[in-house]
Scaffold this motif. Structure first.
Motif, PDB file in Angstrom:
ATOM      1  N   TRP A   1      33.025  46.527  35.435  1.00 23.40           N
ATOM      2  CA  TRP A   1      33.663  45.630  36.386  1.00 23.40           C
ATOM      3  C   TRP A   1      35.174  45.844  36.377  1.00 23.40           C
ATOM      4  CZ3 TRP A   1      31.158  43.019  39.949  1.00 23.40           C
ATOM      5  CH2 TRP A   1      29.826  42.675  39.734  1.00 23.40           C
ATOM      6  N   VAL A   2      35.763  45.879  37.567  1.00 26.48           N
ATOM      7  CA  VAL A   2      37.215  45.850  37.703  1.00 26.48           C
ATOM      8  C   VAL A   2      37.630  44.403  37.945  1.00 26.48           C
ATOM      9  CG1 VAL A   2      39.187  46.608  39.087  1.00 26.48           C
ATOM     10  CG2 VAL A   2      37.347  48.215  38.554  1.00 26.48           C
ATOM     11  N   ASP A   3      36.953  43.729  38.909  1.00 24.97           N
ATOM     12  CA  ASP A   3      37.202  42.315  39.192  1.00 24.97           C
ATOM     13  C   ASP A   3      35.860  41.705  39.578  1.00 24.97           C
ATOM     14  OD1 ASP A   3      38.068  39.815  39.886  1.00 24.97           O
ATOM     15  OD2 ASP A   3      39.631  40.508  41.268  1.00 24.97           O
ATOM     16  N   ARG A   4      35.266  40.938  38.661  1.00 25.94           N
ATOM     17  CA  ARG A   4      33.932  40.379  38.865  1.00 25.94           C
ATOM     18  C   ARG A   4      33.934  39.352  40.009  1.00 25.94           C
ATOM     19  NH1 ARG A   4      29.238  39.888  35.106  1.00 25.94           N
ATOM     20  NH2 ARG A   4      30.483  41.127  33.696  1.00 25.94           N
ATOM     21  N   GLU A   5      35.012  38.544  40.124  1.00 30.45           N
ATOM     22  CA  GLU A   5      35.068  37.523  41.175  1.00 30.45           C
ATOM     23  C   GLU A   5      35.094  38.138  42.570  1.00 30.45           C
ATOM     24  OE1 GLU A   5      38.432  35.090  40.379  1.00 30.45           O
ATOM     25  OE2 GLU A   5      37.653  34.385  38.456  1.00 30.45           O
ATOM     26  N   LYS A   6      35.779  39.244  42.731  1.00 31.39           N
ATOM     27  CA  LYS A   6      35.859  39.893  44.042  1.00 31.39           C
ATOM     28  C   LYS A   6      34.744  40.909  44.254  1.00 31.39           C
ATOM     29  CE  LYS A   6      40.866  39.452  44.438  1.00 31.39           C
ATOM     30  NZ  LYS A   6      42.130  40.180  44.543  1.00 31.39           N
TER      31      LYS A   6
ATOM     32  N   ILE B   1      34.412  43.873  42.645  1.00 32.10           N
ATOM     33  CA  ILE B   1      34.914  45.249  42.578  1.00 32.10           C
ATOM     34  C   ILE B   1      34.445  45.860  41.269  1.00 32.10           C
ATOM     35  CG2 ILE B   1      36.974  46.698  42.540  1.00 32.10           C
ATOM     36  CD1 ILE B   1      38.428  44.443  44.037  1.00 32.10           C
TER      37      ILE B   1
ATOM     38  N   ARG C   1      33.760  49.730  38.976  1.00 27.14           N
ATOM     39  CA  ARG C   1      34.153  51.137  38.853  1.00 27.14           C
ATOM     40  C   ARG C   1      32.899  51.937  38.554  1.00 27.14           C
ATOM     41  NH1 ARG C   1      35.753  49.508  33.552  1.00 27.14           N
ATOM     42  NH2 ARG C   1      34.496  50.696  32.069  1.00 27.14           N
TER      43      ARG C   1
END
Length: 162
Positions: free
Chosen positions: A128-133, A135, A137
């Protein structure tokens, strides 16, 4: 009185400017020669002075003992920068015969290895790069394969012609 030198008569086609004057003599050759002689004498004296300084300094250097760099004495903390803040801890010796004191677990060498391992893991694994959004990898090889298959994304301008 047409031959009077003070009253020269000009025709209308002549260009006359009575405020313009000219030199009444040539360059002062004596002053120019003295300048050249003094300049050459000062140049020669300067060159001899520089040569004398050079010989004196090389003589001082020749009297110093010459040791190969491998035989020069090296302090125990020679690799530790002095007089500046240490951004990472460096190992130091405590006293004669004692073990190396490590201020923390990481030293610059182990820190570099850990940083390279983390970079390699980020390039070669999913995560995960940004779990909320939402995004994520993906591994670099998978990303390259997808770009070759699909091509690069094309952006079009919004609200008008492309």
């Amino acid at each position: 009185m047409p031959d009077d030198p003070k009253h020269i008569h000009y025709s209308d086609d002549d260009l006359v400017n009575p405020e313009t004057h000219h030199e009444h003599s040539d360059v002062n050759i004596r002053a120019l020669a003295w300048f050249a002689i003094i300049f050459v004498i000062l140049a020669v004296v300067t060159h001899f002075a520089i040569h004398g300084f050079y010989k004196g300094l090389t003589g001082v250097e020749d009297r110093r003992p010459v040791l190969p760099l491998t035989q020069l004495p090296r302090g125990e903390d020679a690799s530790v920068p002095r007089g500046q803040p240490l951004l990472q801890p460096f190992p130091r010796r405590a006293a004669e015969g004692e073990e190396v004191i490590h201020p923390y677990r990481n030293t610059p060498v182990t820190d570099l290895h850990e940083m390279r391992r983390a970079e390699r893991q980020a390039l070669e694994s999913y995560g995960w790069v940004d779990r909320e959004k939402g995004i994520v990898r993906i591994p670099i090889e998978e990303a390259k394969r997808r770009v070759v298959e699909r091509g690069l994304p094309v952006q079009t301008s919004t609200g008008g012609e492309p």
